[in-house]
Motif scaffolding. Structure first.
Motif, PDB file in Angstrom:
ATOM      1  N   PRO A  73       0.831  -1.203   0.000  1.00  0.00           N
ATOM      2  CA  PRO A  73       0.000   0.000   0.000  1.00  0.00           C
ATOM      3  C   PRO A  73       0.872   1.263   0.000  1.00  0.00           C
ATOM      4  CG  PRO A  73       0.031  -1.031   2.159  1.00  0.00           C
ATOM      5  CD  PRO A  73       0.743  -1.935   1.246  1.00  0.00           C
ATOM      6  N   GLN A  74       0.399   2.259  -0.700  1.00  0.00           N
ATOM      7  CA  GLN A  74       1.141   3.514  -0.744  1.00  0.00           C
ATOM      8  C   GLN A  74       0.869   4.315   0.516  1.00  0.00           C
ATOM      9  OE1 GLN A  74      -0.139   5.280  -4.382  1.00  0.00           O
ATOM     10  NE2 GLN A  74       1.437   4.237  -5.567  1.00  0.00           N
ATOM     11  N   ARG A  75       1.811   5.174   0.880  1.00  0.00           N
ATOM     12  CA  ARG A  75       1.636   5.990   2.079  1.00  0.00           C
ATOM     13  C   ARG A  75       0.944   7.295   1.706  1.00  0.00           C
ATOM     14  NH1 ARG A  75       6.545   5.226   6.398  1.00  0.00           N
ATOM     15  NH2 ARG A  75       6.292   2.980   6.604  1.00  0.00           N
ATOM     16  N   GLY A  76      -0.325   7.204   1.423  1.00  0.00           N
ATOM     17  CA  GLY A  76      -1.095   8.394   1.102  1.00  0.00           C
ATOM     18  C   GLY A  76      -1.676   9.001   2.362  1.00  0.00           C
ATOM     19  N   VAL A  77      -2.609   9.933   2.191  1.00  0.00           N
ATOM     20  CA  VAL A  77      -3.196  10.597   3.360  1.00  0.00           C
ATOM     21  C   VAL A  77      -3.971   9.607   4.217  1.00  0.00           C
ATOM     22  CG1 VAL A  77      -3.298  12.923   2.394  1.00  0.00           C
ATOM     23  CG2 VAL A  77      -5.138  11.292   1.905  1.00  0.00           C
ATOM     24  N   ALA A  78      -4.537   8.577   3.572  1.00  0.00           N
ATOM     25  CA  ALA A  78      -5.291   7.585   4.345  1.00  0.00           C
ATOM     26  C   ALA A  78      -4.371   6.866   5.332  1.00  0.00           C
ATOM     27  CB  ALA A  78      -5.935   6.574   3.394  1.00  0.00           C
ATOM     28  N   TRP A  79      -3.155   6.636   4.905  1.00  0.00           N
ATOM     29  CA  TRP A  79      -2.177   5.989   5.805  1.00  0.00           C
ATOM     30  C   TRP A  79      -1.942   6.878   7.026  1.00  0.00           C
ATOM     31  CZ3 TRP A  79       2.632   7.058   7.839  1.00  0.00           C
ATOM     32  CH2 TRP A  79       3.350   5.972   8.355  1.00  0.00           C
ATOM     33  N   PHE A  80      -1.807   8.166   6.754  1.00  0.00           N
ATOM     34  CA  PHE A  80      -1.589   9.095   7.881  1.00  0.00           C
ATOM     35  C   PHE A  80      -2.811   9.155   8.794  1.00  0.00           C
ATOM     36  CE2 PHE A  80       1.764  10.572   5.054  1.00  0.00           C
ATOM     37  CZ  PHE A  80       2.815  10.663   5.948  1.00  0.00           C
ATOM     38  N   SER A  81      -3.975   9.031   8.202  1.00  0.00           N
ATOM     39  CA  SER A  81      -5.195   9.033   9.003  1.00  0.00           C
ATOM     40  C   SER A  81      -5.195   7.850   9.977  1.00  0.00           C
ATOM     41  CB  SER A  81      -6.409   8.956   8.085  1.00  0.00           C
ATOM     42  OG  SER A  81      -7.552   8.657   8.839  1.00  0.00           O
ATOM     43  N   ASP A  82      -4.863   6.683   9.446  1.00  0.00           N
ATOM     44  CA  ASP A  82      -4.837   5.486  10.299  1.00  0.00           C
ATOM     45  C   ASP A  82      -3.823   5.633  11.424  1.00  0.00           C
ATOM     46  OD1 ASP A  82      -6.731   4.455   8.662  1.00  0.00           O
ATOM     47  OD2 ASP A  82      -5.373   3.131   7.547  1.00  0.00           O
ATOM     48  N   ARG A  83      -2.642   6.142  11.050  1.00  0.00           N
ATOM     49  CA  ARG A  83      -1.598   6.296  12.076  1.00  0.00           C
ATOM     50  C   ARG A  83      -2.007   7.352  13.112  1.00  0.00           C
ATOM     51  NH1 ARG A  83      -0.522   2.935   8.794  1.00  0.00           N
ATOM     52  NH2 ARG A  83      -2.045   1.973  10.147  1.00  0.00           N
ATOM     53  N   SER A  84      -2.720   8.381  12.658  1.00  0.00           N
ATOM     54  CA  SER A  84      -3.163   9.430  13.601  1.00  0.00           C
ATOM     55  C   SER A  84      -4.031   8.839  14.696  1.00  0.00           C
ATOM     56  CB  SER A  84      -3.964  10.514  12.865  1.00  0.00           C
ATOM     57  OG  SER A  84      -3.132  11.247  12.046  1.00  0.00           O
ATOM     58  N   VAL A  85      -4.978   7.999  14.287  1.00  0.00           N
ATOM     59  CA  VAL A  85      -5.873   7.402  15.284  1.00  0.00           C
ATOM     60  C   VAL A  85      -5.093   6.485  16.211  1.00  0.00           C
ATOM     61  CG1 VAL A  85      -7.915   5.981  15.615  1.00  0.00           C
ATOM     62  CG2 VAL A  85      -7.822   7.552  13.736  1.00  0.00           C
ATOM     63  N   GLU A  86      -4.148   5.753  15.638  1.00  0.00           N
ATOM     64  CA  GLU A  86      -3.368   4.835  16.480  1.00  0.00           C
ATOM     65  C   GLU A  86      -2.500   5.604  17.474  1.00  0.00           C
ATOM     66  OE1 GLU A  86      -3.308   1.479  12.979  1.00  0.00           O
ATOM     67  OE2 GLU A  86      -1.418   2.376  13.611  1.00  0.00           O
ATOM     68  N   VAL A  87      -1.907   6.703  17.006  1.00  0.00           N
ATOM     69  CA  VAL A  87      -1.104   7.528  17.917  1.00  0.00           C
ATOM     70  C   VAL A  87      -2.016   8.151  18.981  1.00  0.00           C
ATOM     71  CG1 VAL A  87       0.332   9.596  18.084  1.00  0.00           C
ATOM     72  CG2 VAL A  87       0.706   7.971  16.232  1.00  0.00           C
ATOM     73  N   ALA A  88      -3.206   8.558  18.550  1.00  0.00           N
ATOM     74  CA  ALA A  88      -4.169   9.131  19.504  1.00  0.00           C
ATOM     75  C   ALA A  88      -4.516   8.107  20.583  1.00  0.00           C
ATOM     76  CB  ALA A  88      -5.428   9.577  18.769  1.00  0.00           C
ATOM     77  N   LEU A  89      -4.717   6.867  20.170  1.00  0.00           N
ATOM     78  CA  LEU A  89      -5.029   5.806  21.138  1.00  0.00           C
ATOM     79  C   LEU A  89      -3.872   5.622  22.112  1.00  0.00           C
ATOM     80  CD1 LEU A  89      -6.872   3.493  22.109  1.00  0.00           C
ATOM     81  CD2 LEU A  89      -5.752   2.017  20.439  1.00  0.00           C
ATOM     82  N   LEU A  90      -2.668   5.659  21.561  1.00  0.00           N
ATOM     83  CA  LEU A  90      -1.484   5.513  22.419  1.00  0.00           C
ATOM     84  C   LEU A  90      -1.408   6.673  23.420  1.00  0.00           C
ATOM     85  CD1 LEU A  90       1.125   3.853  22.890  1.00  0.00           C
ATOM     86  CD2 LEU A  90       2.278   5.413  21.304  1.00  0.00           C
TER      87      LEU A  90
END
Lengths: 310, 457
Positions: A73-90
């Motif tokens: 998968p390419q690291r598009g904005v959707a990738w950043f969205s997923d990581r944002s939520v995961e970082v938020a959870l952390l």
């Protein structure tokens, strides 16, 4: 430390908002990818487009004898969205642990702490379901719930208060409320899936919506987690009530509201095995169940009782 | 032209009357079918949810209040400010006592019967599903399976069949093969559905426990014991409770941090237990439980008759407060004297004009009277005469508020709760996974027969 905890929670809320905005853009600008005729041959009934069970067709087999490697998968904005939520959870997790260390008890003793924990529960459930089912559209309903829970928390006083005598049972306090948080988080995702299920026929302009079956499946899977947790939560509450007040059940408004929630989800589980109660009716039960969750959570604003503190 | 499609039936008097008699067995069969009907069960669950919700939305009067007409009337009067003229109507339909009202009991009983019937009906089906599964299905089944998957494999049919079998065995499936060794059916966690049986049975066990609690349980919610005194519980319990000390502590913000009573329990005059009791640390003895509930101020009162005999000499816990929270008061009845006595002091921390600090007001009512026959301010240690008696307010002291209970139904509730938790987790987290496999050659493929397993769960 308490300030740091609060700052982390605010940062986490910001990340969730960023993720939500990105997902809105991604979903709104999504266009259907052309699918080759050959790739459409094997049909996976009952699962959404995000769950190609068998991508291999006879023709494809002949052309590509070793097709196991999927394109990265390419690291598009959707990738950043997923990581944002995961970082938020952390960040939420760290914030709640910090607060627990400072106060000496799990962060479940007042509306601020429980609302933050509620937000954590919804986020954790969303991350789990997003990783499992890859349904980005779900975030459009779930993430606003996280933001609402956190904004509600910030509207409450965040001061750390000592535990009142009835709450001074740290083991049961932790177990009772953590099961509630997990149950409520899963219930939120279920209701989001149910909302999308009901709206799906009206959202024909949105491309790449998950199939009705997949939404139904996510709604059910949420309750598979929610219902046992809710059951254990109520039982733990009964044990605690028996220790503290000498009776396992006293029809206290909040515990009764929890029972209503449990009954609604029990009805939902039974509805799924009754043919004409599937589909829309089952989805409505999920929404009703989550409304009961919210009512239970906010109930102390309307009635007193033994749970008037939280 | 007309075409007769059925013979005309003459409903005249000469037509023989048709008897539709229902045998007892048939009646029970139909009732059983009604109770194991899932739609009926679902409606009962929803009905219980609705009734329970009504119980949440409206204040519920305690059972002992509803049982006493006078207390019930007082309680309802307190609701009139909120519900106005509707109070009487709501009370008449049982809104303020939903959980003891007949509709709730009827729904509960019907639900229990429905659960029993449903579970009984399902057991043979579950047994067959686990022990004698249907391994052969029609070809159309594969086309309509809710979840299915197709895999295309290049190779020999027998080898493919064995590969599928080995893969399923590796995944811990039980594999049933046809005579030719081709896998037909595989399943895992075949006993998982029995978790629903445990969970449903648990609900019935819990209801039985609740019934035992409500029928045979004993409970006193307002056992007030002045510190340094012993109070007989009465009601044929043989129990007496003595509070030897009490300590309350507060947080810097003024909220309560802890309240602790040192209690001694007596049975038939013999000390049987003693313990420091906190909210989360009750005293338990022989099935009895003493829980810390509250605390407050009590007032020592001595009442003597005209001949000098003492008719009352105890502490009166001032457990009530006036609506404006300015006064605390307690009440005792002297049945032999046909008197009802109220002792009133300023509430804790309050200063009022009519009762000086450290003093108490006494009001004496003959039974049934609305106005006191005697009323005065009492100074500690000074006897005052009135209503044919002598009244002496000695001093104030703390009392500890306790809850005393004995619950033979609780053990069944805990057994049911354990079953419910185990059954629910068993059902939800261990799914019965079933796979039906079909192997068929792929048309047009260069290689020979390829397996196409179709999966459904």
């Amino acid at each position: 430390m308490l300030e740091l905890s609060r700052a982390l929670l605010m940062g986490a809320t910001g990340l969730v908002i960023v993720s939500l905005i990105i997902n809105v853009v991604v979903v709104a600008t999504r266009h259907r990818k052309p699918v080759s005729k050959a790739a459409r041959k094997p049909v996976a009934v009952g699962r959404g487009a995000s769950h190609p069970v068998s991508p291999l067709s006879p023709a494809e087999f002949d052309e590509n004898p070793n097709p196991a490697v999927a394109p990265a998968p390419q690291r598009g904005v959707a990738w950043f969205s997923d990581r944002s939520v995961e970082v938020a959870l952390l960040a939420m997790t760290v914030a709640l642990i910090l607060r627990s260390v400072v106060t000496g008890h799990a962060p479940f003793s007042n509306q601020y702490e429980f609302a933050c924990a509620f937000g954590w529960g919804i986020t954790a459930a969303y991350v789990y379901f997003e990783r499992k089912y890859r349904v980005r559209t779900l975030s459009l309903v779930v993430l606003p719930l996280v933001v609402t829970a956190m904004l509600y928390a910030f509207a409450q006083g965040s001061e750390a208060a000592p535990l009142m005598p009835a709450l001074q049972n740290r083991l049961l306090l932790t177990l009772h409320v953590i099961t509630a948080v997990i149950a409520y988080g899963a219930a939120a995702v279920s209701s989001a899936a149910a909302i999308l299920y009901l709206l799906r026929p009206r959202l024909t302009k949105i491309k790449g919506l998950p199939s009705a079956d997949l939404l139904d499946e996510i709604g059910y899977r949420g309750i598979v987690i929610c219902f046992p947790m809710l059951t254990i939560m109520i039982i733990l509450g009964a044990i605690w009530a028996d220790i503290a007040w000498g009776r396992y059940w006293s029809w206290d408004p909040k515990e009764t509201a929890a029972l209503v929630t449990w009954l609604i989800y029990g009805a939902y589980l039974h509805a799924r095995v009754v043919r004409d109660w599937r589909g829309n009716k089952a989805a409505w039960l999920l929404i009703l169940g989550f409304a009961a969750v919210v009512f239970t959570f906010l109930g102390n604003h309307f009635f007193g009782g033994l749970h008037s503190y939280a | 032209m007309s075409i007769e499609t059925r013979p005309t039936v003459d409903h005249g008097a000469e037509a023989p009357e048709e008897h539709h008699d229902l045998s007892v067995g048939e009646l029970f069969r139909r009732l059983y079918a009604l109770f194991y009907n899932k739609r009926f069960g679902l409606l009962l669950i929803l009905a219980m949810a609705v009734l329970t919700l009504v119980g949440v939305l409206f204040p519920q009067a305690p059972g002992e209040v509803l049982a006493d007409p006078e207390s019930s009337a007082q309680w309802l009067a307190g609701q009139e400010g909120r519900y106005g003229n509707w109070t009487g109507v709501l009370a008449a339909v049982g809104i303020f006592g939903v959980f003891s009202a007949i509709p709730f009991k009827v729904v509960t009983i019907l639900l229990a019967l429905s659960i029993i019937a449903c579970t009984t009906h399902r057991l043979p089906l579950l047994y067959n599903q686990a022990m004698k599964p249907r391994v052969r299905v029609r070809p159309t089944f594969f086309d309509h399976a809710r979840v299915r998957a197709t895999a295309v494999v290049k190779g020999d049919e027998a080898a493919a069949a064995e590969a599928v079998r080995q893969r399923l065995l590796k995944e811990r499936y039980r594999v049933t093969t046809g005579e030719d060794g081709v896998p037909l059916y595989a399943d895992r966690n075949r006993f998982a559905p029995f978790g629903t049986v445990v969970a449903h049975a648990a609900f019935v066990v819990i209801l039985a426990g609740v019934f035992i609690t409500s029928t045979f349980g004993f409970r006193v919610d307002d056992l007030s014991v002045p510190i340094g005194t012993r109070v007989e519980v009465g009601r044929d319990t043989g129990l007496a409770v003595e509070a030897t000390s009490f300590k309350d502590s507060y947080n810097p913000d003024g909220s309560p941090n802890d309240y602790v009573s040192d209690l001694v329990l007596f049975h038939d005059g013999q000390q049987v237990a003693s313990q420091t009791v906190r909210v989360n640390a009750p005293l338990n003895w022989n099935g009895w439980s003493l829980n810390q509930a509250s605390f407050g101020i009590a007032a020592d009162l001595k009442v003597s008759a005209a001949d000098g005999s003492v008719v009352f000499d105890q502490s009166i816990p001032l457990v009530y407060q006036t609506q404006d929270r300015q006064y605390a008061y307690g009440r005792i009845d002297l049945p032999e004297q046909q008197l009802q006595i109220y002792l009133i002091t300023p509430a804790s921390g309050k200063v009022v004009d009519d009762i000086p600090a450290g003093k108490a007001q006494i009001e004496v009512y003959p039974f049934g009277a609305e106005k006191p026959s005697f009323q005065t301010i009492l100074t500690p240690g000074e006897a005052v005469t009135g209503a044919d008696h002598s009244w002496t307010f000695a001093r104030e002291r703390q009392y500890t508020g306790l809850m005393l209970s004995r619950d033979p139904g609780a053990v069944w509730v805990w057994v049911g709760s354990a079953m419910l938790a185990i059954g629910t987790c068993w059902t939800m987290f261990l799914r019965h996974k079933r796979i039906w496999v079909r192997l068929e050659p792929v048309k047009g493929a260069r290689a020979c027969p390829s397996p196409r397993p179709t999966v459904t769960t």
